[in-house]
Scaffold this motif. Structure first.
Motif, PDB file in Angstrom:
ATOM      1  N   ASP A  94      -8.176   0.164  12.591  1.00 23.73           N
ATOM      2  CA  ASP A  94      -8.510   1.413  12.011  1.00 23.73           C
ATOM      3  C   ASP A  94      -9.874   1.736  11.470  1.00 23.73           C
ATOM      4  O   ASP A  94     -10.384   2.719  11.858  1.00 23.73           O
ATOM      5  N   HIS A 117      -1.802 -11.271   9.549  1.00 26.82           N
ATOM      6  CA  HIS A 117      -0.754 -10.219   9.244  1.00 26.82           C
ATOM      7  C   HIS A 117      -1.085  -8.920   9.860  1.00 26.82           C
ATOM      8  O   HIS A 117      -2.204  -8.631  10.110  1.00 26.82           O
ATOM      9  N   ALA A 118      -0.228  -8.336  10.524  1.00 28.53           N
ATOM     10  CA  ALA A 118      -0.408  -7.291  11.306  1.00 28.53           C
ATOM     11  C   ALA A 118      -1.129  -5.957  10.419  1.00 28.53           C
ATOM     12  O   ALA A 118      -1.896  -5.174  11.080  1.00 28.53           O
ATOM     13  N   GLY A 119      -1.007  -6.010   9.286  1.00 38.55           N
ATOM     14  CA  GLY A 119      -1.739  -5.039   8.503  1.00 38.55           C
ATOM     15  C   GLY A 119      -3.013  -5.424   8.211  1.00 38.55           C
ATOM     16  O   GLY A 119      -3.885  -4.436   8.226  1.00 38.55           O
ATOM     17  N   ALA A 120      -3.450  -6.654   8.152  1.00 37.29           N
ATOM     18  CA  ALA A 120      -4.744  -7.105   8.295  1.00 37.29           C
ATOM     19  C   ALA A 120      -5.498  -6.752   9.541  1.00 37.29           C
ATOM     20  O   ALA A 120      -6.537  -6.027   9.677  1.00 37.29           O
ATOM     21  N   GLY A 153      -5.341   0.944   5.785  1.00 42.99           N
ATOM     22  CA  GLY A 153      -5.038  -0.211   6.314  1.00 42.99           C
ATOM     23  C   GLY A 153      -3.918  -0.823   5.299  1.00 42.99           C
ATOM     24  O   GLY A 153      -2.884  -1.473   5.532  1.00 42.99           O
ATOM     25  N   TYR A 168       3.407  -0.002  16.374  1.00 43.96           N
ATOM     26  CA  TYR A 168       3.890   1.086  15.231  1.00 43.96           C
ATOM     27  C   TYR A 168       2.773   2.138  15.428  1.00 43.96           C
ATOM     28  O   TYR A 168       1.816   1.806  16.047  1.00 43.96           O
ATOM     29  N   GLU A 208      -5.387 -15.494   2.425  1.00 38.44           N
ATOM     30  CA  GLU A 208      -5.268 -14.055   1.831  1.00 38.44           C
ATOM     31  C   GLU A 208      -4.863 -13.225   2.905  1.00 38.44           C
ATOM     32  O   GLU A 208      -4.441 -12.122   2.406  1.00 38.44           O
ATOM     33  N   VAL A 209      -5.007 -13.378   4.199  1.00 35.93           N
ATOM     34  CA  VAL A 209      -4.581 -12.358   5.313  1.00 35.93           C
ATOM     35  C   VAL A 209      -3.469 -12.673   6.062  1.00 35.93           C
ATOM     36  O   VAL A 209      -3.434 -12.044   7.254  1.00 35.93           O
ATOM     37  N   THR A 210      -2.657 -13.661   5.854  1.00 33.58           N
ATOM     38  CA  THR A 210      -1.641 -14.035   6.761  1.00 33.58           C
ATOM     39  C   THR A 210      -0.118 -13.391   6.440  1.00 33.58           C
ATOM     40  O   THR A 210      -0.185 -12.848   5.402  1.00 33.58           O
ATOM     41  N   GLN A 211       0.581 -13.595   7.458  1.00 33.01           N
ATOM     42  CA  GLN A 211       2.084 -13.138   7.378  1.00 33.01           C
ATOM     43  C   GLN A 211       2.758 -14.552   7.209  1.00 33.01           C
ATOM     44  O   GLN A 211       2.142 -15.490   6.921  1.00 33.01           O
ATOM     45  N   MET A 249     -11.738  -3.768   2.293  1.00 32.57           N
ATOM     46  CA  MET A 249     -12.520  -4.444   3.483  1.00 32.57           C
ATOM     47  C   MET A 249     -13.368  -5.656   2.686  1.00 32.57           C
ATOM     48  O   MET A 249     -12.998  -6.751   3.437  1.00 32.57           O
ATOM     49  N   HIS A 258      -1.802 -10.958  -2.038  1.00 26.04           N
ATOM     50  CA  HIS A 258      -3.370 -10.927  -2.124  1.00 26.04           C
ATOM     51  C   HIS A 258      -3.694  -9.116  -2.326  1.00 26.04           C
ATOM     52  O   HIS A 258      -4.582  -9.019  -3.121  1.00 26.04           O
ATOM     53  N   SER A 284      -4.494  -4.562  11.745  1.00 30.59           N
ATOM     54  CA  SER A 284      -4.752  -2.658  11.885  1.00 30.59           C
ATOM     55  C   SER A 284      -5.542  -2.492  10.788  1.00 30.59           C
ATOM     56  O   SER A 284      -6.159  -1.340  11.340  1.00 30.59           O
ATOM     57  N   ALA A 285      -5.719  -2.970   9.732  1.00 31.22           N
ATOM     58  CA  ALA A 285      -6.718  -2.311   8.991  1.00 31.22           C
ATOM     59  C   ALA A 285      -8.295  -2.560   9.456  1.00 31.22           C
ATOM     60  O   ALA A 285      -8.756  -1.605   9.430  1.00 31.22           O
ATOM     61  N   GLN A 315       3.862 -14.539   2.771  1.00 30.56           N
ATOM     62  CA  GLN A 315       2.772 -13.740   3.459  1.00 30.56           C
ATOM     63  C   GLN A 315       1.736 -13.609   2.445  1.00 30.56           C
ATOM     64  O   GLN A 315       1.744 -12.987   1.247  1.00 30.56           O
ATOM     65  N   GLY A 316       0.659 -14.204   2.800  1.00 30.65           N
ATOM     66  CA  GLY A 316      -0.491 -14.440   1.859  1.00 30.65           C
ATOM     67  C   GLY A 316      -1.136 -12.867   1.770  1.00 30.65           C
ATOM     68  O   GLY A 316      -1.520 -12.758   0.621  1.00 30.65           O
ATOM     69  N   LEU A 317      -0.977 -12.164   2.550  1.00 23.85           N
ATOM     70  CA  LEU A 317      -1.585 -10.747   2.520  1.00 23.85           C
ATOM     71  C   LEU A 317      -0.880  -9.958   1.442  1.00 23.85           C
ATOM     72  O   LEU A 317      -1.479  -9.233   0.515  1.00 23.85           O
ATOM     73  N   LEU A 334     -10.457  -8.222   1.629  1.00 17.46           N
ATOM     74  CA  LEU A 334      -9.883  -8.823   3.027  1.00 17.46           C
ATOM     75  C   LEU A 334     -11.205  -9.951   2.997  1.00 17.46           C
ATOM     76  O   LEU A 334     -10.897 -10.994   3.930  1.00 17.46           O
ATOM     77  N   ALA A 360      -0.091  -1.520   5.824  1.00 16.27           N
ATOM     78  CA  ALA A 360       0.303  -2.917   5.884  1.00 16.27           C
ATOM     79  C   ALA A 360       1.813  -2.926   5.026  1.00 16.27           C
ATOM     80  O   ALA A 360       2.713  -3.641   5.485  1.00 16.27           O
ATOM     81  N   ASP A 373       4.542  -1.606   7.562  1.00 20.75           N
ATOM     82  CA  ASP A 373       4.820  -2.240   8.597  1.00 20.75           C
ATOM     83  C   ASP A 373       5.694  -3.355   7.840  1.00 20.75           C
ATOM     84  O   ASP A 373       6.680  -3.662   8.664  1.00 20.75           O
TER      85      ASP A 373
END
Lengths: 153, 153, 153, 153
Positions: B70, B61-64, A63, A92, B52-55, B28, A30, B66-67, A25-27, B31, A67, A70
């Motif tokens: 939001d 990524h769902a976190g990115a 966020g 979620y 850097e923003v992947t799962q 922000m 990061h 969502s970020a 998971q790159g995120l 990312l 992240a 999640d």
């Protein structure tokens, strides 16, 4: 298996499978997040405080909080899945209960109900001040995940 | 004001206030997200694809996802607030509808209902393939925000 | 007050205030629901099984399950409010975890975080088989409530 | 089929299947609700005002508002399902945007994304004053549903 999390650690195979997935998971790398606990139906993820994860007032960004929440829930579900399956977040919901401050955040994902197709997790995020030993709930949520078969290699 | 978003651009003061706030969000810029549209009750944020923003499967990524959703909703609400106020996310819920792929994601926050204390936004995230002109809804959510007075300087 | 529910019963005044409010809810008596427990930060509501509360397969309807969950959470928050205030539901999210069957449902609303303006509750609904002593979690949710001052008489 | 609702009416078979299912819902007739529109990916349900569906201030109870919203979304999904399948609500989230008042409520369920296993709907509830021609959004939500095969007869 009724989805109740247990206190013993997950098997070495499960832990290795989850750590390998997390490392892809790159995120997460990061952001600077790391997995700190893997038990059947429960996973913890820690995110240290740094300027790269803040919102405009210097707190952890919702966020970033979301992240790791999640991700903790996703891997909590994944601990209960058989091999050759994958986990995807369906949806979620998260409440930001208090300003997310601390030396680090700790997200705890816990399986509430494990099903063959769908799994539901509770998500909790704590703000932790290492020096003071304080640990405060800053976010609370609920997540639905789906199990899918891995594509054939 | 009944909270319906309008098509004309926001005032220069509102746009400047939001850009200044956005620039203070460490997450922000970390990312690689940027604001691309600010209108009364509606804000767009774009996040280019990068490792850097992947799962774990290489999708966003769902976190990115969502970020930026939001954040877009938060600033959409903020466009309708008077000076010397701040916006905080109370909670949000998001469905991940499809794998988040594309050259970039575009999050659109739109005010559904603006109130004196609470504001409710619709959150949409699209996966965009620049070359192909395709734009697909990959996430959809709903968010509650609260208006608070800025602390005295 | 940090919003943690306590085990002692609520004061007689609080209990009377909540029962009077509950009795004014036409829907609760129409469904056949009743309050069975009122403690600070926690309220239980019971709904007996009858054809009038079912969905198409004869289980409790998700709408009935949600109605008692929402009401239990609202009164759980209300136990912590001062006099001359009212409680309104801002939003809630609920997962239907299993078919809602049993002699009755029991909804439990528990305050997770009590604030001056907003309060967040956990919602749980159990399907109970009286004869068998079984009690199964059939729905789980999370709710945001707002405190408003009562209109002047 | 990409889940976009269409404006033409549903087929007579689909309409008959949904009306038969609706008529088996004890709760809907007990509340006094009725289906008023069935199109592919969109269903409307109306609930007239009466004391049996109120909360403590005389407005429609959030539980009644939610019950018709959940049901409208469920049948909106069901319009897109093949024969010999059933629909179950996985979860939903709803914001109560304004006091639910009017001669009747109208709930509109609209499919946002139709999948083979999971379907996501938008839920809207309007308070309608017949005499004045006013129609106001009083609740807005989002719902996840699952398709299951009907048990063999």
């Amino acid at each position: 298996m009724d989805g109740q999390p247990q206190s013993e650690p997950a098997s070495p195979e499960t832990r290795a499978r989850i750590r390998a997935s997390f490392d892809r998971q790159g995120l997460m790398s990061h952001l600077g997040a790391r997995i700190t606990h893997i038990a059947p139906g429960r996973v913890h993820i820690v995110l240290p405080s740094r300027p790269e994860v803040t919102q405009q007032h210097g707190y952890f960004h919702a966020g970033a909080t979301s992240a790791i929440a999640d991700t903790a829930g996703g891997y909590a579900a994944f601990t209960l899945f058989p091999e050759n399956t994958e986990v995807l977040t369906v949806e979620y919901k998260i409440n930001l209960l208090a300003p997310a401050v601390g030396d680090h955040l700790e997200a705890v994902g816990t399986v509430l109900k494990a099903g063959r197709t769908l799994t539901v997790c509770r998500l909790e995020v704590f703000g932790v001040q290492d020096g003071e030993g304080s640990r405060k709930l800053v976010a609370n949520g609920q997540q639905t995940l789906i199990r899918v078969n891995s594509p054939e290699q």
